[in-house]
Write a protein that holds these residues in place. Structure first.
Motif, PDB file in Angstrom:
ATOM      1  N   ALA A  69       0.842  -1.193   0.000  1.00 39.50           N
ATOM      2  CA  ALA A  69       0.000   0.000   0.000  1.00 39.50           C
ATOM      3  C   ALA A  69       0.878   1.245   0.000  1.00 39.50           C
ATOM      4  O   ALA A  69       1.697   1.439   0.895  1.00 39.50           O
ATOM      5  N   SER A 115      -1.834   4.447  -3.311  1.00 36.85           N
ATOM      6  CA  SER A 115      -2.846   3.535  -3.843  1.00 36.85           C
ATOM      7  C   SER A 115      -2.264   2.130  -3.796  1.00 36.85           C
ATOM      8  O   SER A 115      -1.103   1.933  -3.415  1.00 36.85           O
ATOM      9  N   LEU A 116      -3.059   1.151  -4.178  1.00 43.18           N
ATOM     10  CA  LEU A 116      -2.598  -0.237  -4.150  1.00 43.18           C
ATOM     11  C   LEU A 116      -1.566  -0.472  -5.248  1.00 43.18           C
ATOM     12  O   LEU A 116      -1.769  -0.102  -6.400  1.00 43.18           O
ATOM     13  N   CYS A 151      -3.376  -7.002   1.795  1.00 46.35           N
ATOM     14  CA  CYS A 151      -2.816  -5.656   1.820  1.00 46.35           C
ATOM     15  C   CYS A 151      -3.915  -4.682   2.209  1.00 46.35           C
ATOM     16  O   CYS A 151      -4.953  -4.601   1.548  1.00 46.35           O
ATOM     17  N   CYS A 180      -5.143  -0.994   2.344  1.00 45.19           N
ATOM     18  CA  CYS A 180      -4.855   0.265   1.663  1.00 45.19           C
ATOM     19  C   CYS A 180      -6.048   1.199   1.835  1.00 45.19           C
ATOM     20  O   CYS A 180      -7.163   0.864   1.401  1.00 45.19           O
ATOM     21  N   ARG A 181      -5.808   2.319   2.481  1.00 44.35           N
ATOM     22  CA  ARG A 181      -6.863   3.283   2.777  1.00 44.35           C
ATOM     23  C   ARG A 181      -7.979   2.594   3.558  1.00 44.35           C
ATOM     24  O   ARG A 181      -7.744   2.053   4.615  1.00 44.35           O
TER      25      ARG A 181
END
Length: 596
Positions: A67, A70-71, A470, A472-473
């Motif tokens: 991450a 963004s991914l 993962c 991410c955000r």
């Protein structure tokens, strides 16, 4: 006329409106569940299924995820950032396919390929290592720190007479030779503390930078002859002393400057190699603007090592830069036995795990780095992806438990999972939850468990074949073995029509005194339109499930379902449902039986 009066047997009620979680042990609490599928703690204490999942991408060869803004992930030989693929020369060899992606500032380090990518400047990517093998004559010249060439005014064993101020004398009366400079004001020769050699050849300095740590090889055991003569170089030992590790103090495309000593300039025809290498490492992490790594086994020189490494401060390309300053690289040998099984940065410290040991690195600069070794339950081999930090607590899969580590000693948190043996665990932290997918040893059955650290509850979801996680955000992504990237919390296009969910109680009635038995079961719930639920019972542990009722949701009102199981010594209840819904309470009514 009078009839005999029959006394009604006394009854008692037990209501559950606070539901706990998953507990796969024989004896569990009334509000816990022996087995479950796709339940979540999001609505706790109400019992409810998890959210529907979304599809982020499919038909991908995902080898690593990380991450950033963004991914980002590796898809075959492409590095993909926010859906945009960047072609890179990544290895596709079978043994190199699983990638470890490490974040350091704006950079992503891709291992074991030893590549880097700048997420803030997409044109900045390449290889961490660099190597040049000369193809033309190589000239070695005495020089100053900035690369300015010079020739000693005197090369002799006797002290010169009548020298000019700042004259240079190469004293050949000692071994190794000593360079001295004359000071007219003091009328004396003073030794030059550090001498430098310029190595000049087309392209030799192009892939390197100032203060890179490099290794020069190819000088020793080579026929060192002058390029324009057949005579062997008189003082070949001075050139051979350049073999080994060096710091580049100055460079241009066609030369580098390193520490060394030469009586005079020499040109040779033999090829030499200048290389900047990264150590062979098992696991790599980032901590305090340094990359850290560990190795148990053979290093680049085919020597058996048991070591920890750190790159130069802020420079992931340099692992052999030892100048005696605070930004130096670092290496230390360890005394514990066994392979490394994982690594992670926690609470500002690099942690390196073996199955029975933890190595914690303290300090801020190489001069005060120290390694504290603790004998404890470490990370199980093959479960290095299970390391994740949730709310400052580190969680990981040990050989016989899932453990939590707060900086003191690990403690077990997986008593609810029973003593089943699991392996190949991969995990992630998202919000207050710890997601861990494990494969049961022997059967190969894979299960996804979720531990809510704030509520202290385990829940079991399904058998998704998770390869990587993962966070991410606001989304948790899962790469599966069939090439999909799943949004676990439902962002993007939905990949599920309706979520099937199920729970199974522990044994009911086995511990009731006075031959009590269950006569009625009331379930207060809400099912959305189209959702279905089937309620079943298993009597006296005979293995067969009997349906007690089936219901389909018609509106959003909550209602009560009365269920009447048959009389038995003990039973289990199982509820299978599909679609959104919630259970608010389960009320059990018991009656007193006879002693027979």
């Amino acid at each position: 006329m009078y009839f005999p009066t029959l006394n009604a047997r006394p009854r008692s009620q037990q209501s559950m409106d606070v539901f706990a979680g998953y507990n796969h042990n024989v004896r569990i609490q009334e509000n816990e569940f022996y087995d479950m599928q796709n339940l979540s703690s999001d609505q706790a204490p109400v019992l409810a299924p998890r959210k529907r999942r979304g599809l982020y991408a499919q038909d991908k060869n995902v080898q690593g995820m990380i991450a950033k803004d963004s991914l980002c992930y590796v898809d075959g030989t492409k590095f993909v950032i926010n859906g945009y693929p960047v072609e890179m020369e990544l290895s596709t060899a079978a043994e190199d396919c699983p990638k470890q992606l490490i974040s350091m500032g704006a950079y992503v380090i891709i291992m074991p390929d030893k590549k880097y990518f700048n997420t803030a400047n997409h044109s900045d990517y390449g290889s961490i290592e660099a190597e040049v093998t000369t193809q033309t004559d190589v000239t070695f010249l005495p020089c100053k720190l900035d690369g300015t060439e010079y020739t000693p005014d005197y090369i002799q064993p006797e002290q010169p007479t009548g020298p000019e101020n700042m004259a240079l004398w190469m004293d050949t009366s000692v071994e190794p030779h000593s360079l001295k400079q004359y000071s007219k004001s003091m009328d004396m020769w003073a030794g030059v503390e550090t001498t430098y050699v310029k190595i000049r050849c087309a392209g030799i300095g192009q892939p390197f930078s100032q203060y890179d740590g490099v290794k020069i090889s190819g000088i020793t055991n080579q026929p060192l002859v002058l390029s324009d003569e057949e005579n062997v170089i008189a003082n070949a030992s001075q050139l051979e002393a350049l073999e080994g590790n060096h710091i580049i103090y100055a460079q241009e495309d066609d030369y580098i400057v390193v520490i060394g000593l030469l009586d005079s300039s020499v040109t040779i025809s033999s090829s030499i190699t200048v290389s900047r290498k990264m150590p062979a490492m098992d696991f790599i992490i980032e901590n305090e603007n340094r990359l850290w790594g560990c190795r148990y086994g053979l290093n680049n020189d085919r020597e058996v090592v048991n070591e920890l490494y750190s790159c130069k401060l802020g420079d992931f390309k340099n692992w052999n830069c030892f100048m005696g300053i605070s930004t130096d690289s670092y290496v230390v040998s360890l005394g514990t036995d066994g392979q490394f099984t994982g690594a992670i940065a926690h609470a500002g410290h690099p942690l390196f795990w073996k199955e029975n040991f933890l190595h914690n690195v303290y300090g801020q600069i190489p001069a005060n780095f120290s390694v504290q070794t603790t004998a404890c339950r470490g990370v199980q081999k093959g479960c290095e992806k299970s390391l994740a930090v949730v709310n400052e607590i580190l969680y990981y899969k040990a050989r016989h438990a899932v453990c939590a580590y707060d900086g003191s000693l690990p403690v077990e948190i997986s008593a609810a999972l029973r003593e089943d043996l699991y392996e190949k665990a991969t995990a992630a932290a998202h919000g207050n939850k710890y997601y861990i997918s494990m494969r049961k040893t022997g059967s190969g059955e894979r299960s996804l468990f979720v531990y809510d650290t704030a509520k202290g509850m385990w829940h079991k979801e399904d058998d998704i074949a998770a390869y990587l996680f993962c966070s991410c955000r606001d989304e948790l992504y899962c790469a599966t073995e069939d090439g999909r990237i799943i949004a676990m919390l439902g962002s993007g296009e939905s990949c599920e029509d309706a979520v099937p969910w199920m729970f199974e109680t522990g044994i009911l009635g086995a511990s009731l005194p006075e031959k009590k038995y269950l006569v009625k079961l009331n379930i207060r719930l809400v099912l959305e339109v189209g959702s279905t639920m089937n309620i079943m019972a298993q009597y006296d542990s005979v293995g067969e499930w009997h349906s007690l009722g089936f219901i389909t949701g018609t509106d959003l009102r909550s209602f009560m379902i009365p269920v009447k199981p048959r009389r038995c010594d003990h039973l289990r209840l199982r509820v299978e449902a599909e679609g959104p819904g919630m259970i608010f309470s389960i009320t059990k009514t018991y009656s007193h039986g006879s002693d027979v």
